[in-house]
Scaffold this motif. Structure first.
Motif, PDB file in Angstrom:
ATOM      1  N   TYR A  66      -0.127  -3.221   6.921  1.00  0.00           N
ATOM      2  CA  TYR A  66      -0.290  -2.048   6.078  1.00  0.00           C
ATOM      3  C   TYR A  66       0.991  -1.857   5.270  1.00  0.00           C
ATOM      4  N   SER A  74      -2.077  -2.848  -1.657  1.00  0.00           N
ATOM      5  CA  SER A  74      -1.914  -4.154  -1.019  1.00  0.00           C
ATOM      6  C   SER A  74      -1.160  -5.138  -1.904  1.00  0.00           C
ATOM      7  N   ASN A  96      -6.427  -6.353  -5.014  1.00  0.00           N
ATOM      8  CA  ASN A  96      -6.445  -5.536  -3.802  1.00  0.00           C
ATOM      9  C   ASN A  96      -7.486  -6.011  -2.797  1.00  0.00           C
ATOM     10  N   THR A  99      -6.679 -10.562   1.149  1.00  0.00           N
ATOM     11  CA  THR A  99      -6.130 -10.246   2.465  1.00  0.00           C
ATOM     12  C   THR A  99      -5.386 -11.446   3.018  1.00  0.00           C
TER      13      THR A  99
END
Length: 358
Positions: A66, A74, A96, A99
């Protein structure tokens, strides 16, 4: 650039002779400090090498899942260096929906939410390597992922392997490939793969009761594990001295094994005084020699503590904690608590990241 004649001007370090700057640069042991060293001025930048091979293995940072500085953004990757008690931030202007799923040798595996984008990123150097897109269900199978390479990424024959631990699949490709080669990694169609790693170009795969060694997709050796290892939770460690296996037994007893290539067996390491293990919840482990690090306790396991499963019920803030445990000792001592104090449950687990230029 001429060297100033006036003694007062010696305060301007930009005028140091290039050979002196180069000598000073070799004394900088931290990769992050070395990057800063090269950005002091143009003369220091030109007098120092882009990458120094003298750097010792860097102690891992904990990559937080985070952004404590700007929640929901992000585009920044945040790492906590609990040896220096400070945070490191890297701005990565990616989507965004991208990941980070894995870390290996200074590289991060970034995958888009639908798998349409996949790449390797070195946050230290900002180098990127585009990978083929994934067509499988990324959102479920890649939640717990292992990344490993068969060689240096500059080697044209280097095999990049991705193993989603919640899947029965193994994905392999080389730099420049247009698609992944997908393998069903169940043993005899039933036993699931626990972990994979490379050593000297060979692929090692770890199952419940066996360890298999492959060369060019061909099985070259099968090692039957001893009975007490069959019931343990096992994973490979990425070390420089060969293949290690970390075993967590049902009573939480931790053991470290090393694969003996001569006798083709896993041998228990009884003296762990110069070894340290970094373990994060549901992420790959690292093995680091403690010989060059006075601040690192030998015979220790550094654990990332993912907050309790009850935390989400009350929706209260629950911090990360890092603990240190000794082999053969059930006691665990506290090392550091959440540096941001803004963590909330549930979140993806953190992962260890070992800074590297290469």
């Amino acid at each position: 650039m001429p060297f100033p004649d006036s003694p007062l001007e010696f305060r301007d370090w930009a005028y140091l002779p290039p050979e002196i700057v180069e000598l000073i640069s070799t004394k900088v042991k931290s990769i992050k400090d070395y990057v800063r060293f090269r950005t002091v001025c143009s003369s220091w930048f030109s007098a120092s090498l882009p990458k120094l091979r003298h750097h010792p293995p860097q102690l891992p940072w904990l990559m937080l899942p985070y952004n404590p500085f700007k929640p929901g953004d992000s585009s920044w990757l945040v790492f906590y260096d609990f040896w220096g008690y400070k945070m490191h931030k890297f701005h990565i202007p990616l989507s965004n929906d991208t990941t980070c799923y894995a870390s290996f040798r200074g590289w991060l595996l970034l995958v888009g939410s639908e798998g349409e984008e996949a790449l390797l990123l070195n946050p230290i150097t900002q180098a990127r390597i585009q990978l083929p897109p994934f067509t499988d269900r990324i959102e479920k199978t890649f939640a717990n992922c292992k990344l490993t390479f068969s060689a240096n990424l500059t080697d044209g024959n280097c095999m990049i392997t991705v193993f989603p631990k919640r899947s029965r699949l193994l994905f392999c490709c080389r730099v420049g490939d247009s698609c992944w080669t997908r393998y069903d990694c169940r043993l005899n169609g039933t036993t699931k793969l626990a972990d994979v790693t490379y050593s000297n170009g060979l692929l090692y795969s770890l199952y419940e009761g066996d360890m298999m060694i492959y060369e060019s997709n061909k099985l070259v050796q099968k090692i039957v594990l001893e009975p007490k290892l069959r019931t343990a939770t096992k994973c490979f460690l990425e070390g420089k001295s060969g293949v290690y296996v970390l075993a967590l037994h049902p009573m939480k007893n931790i053991e470290l094994y090393q694969f003996d290539e001569q006798f083709l067996e896993l041998r228990l390491i009884s003296d762990t005084s110069n070894k340290a293990i970094f373990y994060a919840d549901n992420s790959p482990c690292l093995a680091v020699s403690t010989d060059d690090w006075d601040s690192l306790d030998g015979g220790s396991v550094y654990l990332d503590y993912n907050c309790s499963s009850d935390a989400w019920k009350s929706a209260v803030e629950s911090p990360y904690r890092i603990y240190c445990a000794q082999w053969g000792n059930a006691s665990i001592r506290h090392v550091v608590q959440d540096p941001s104090k803004k963590r909330r449950w549930p979140l993806e687990p953190a992962m260890w990241f070992q800074p590297s230029f290469f």
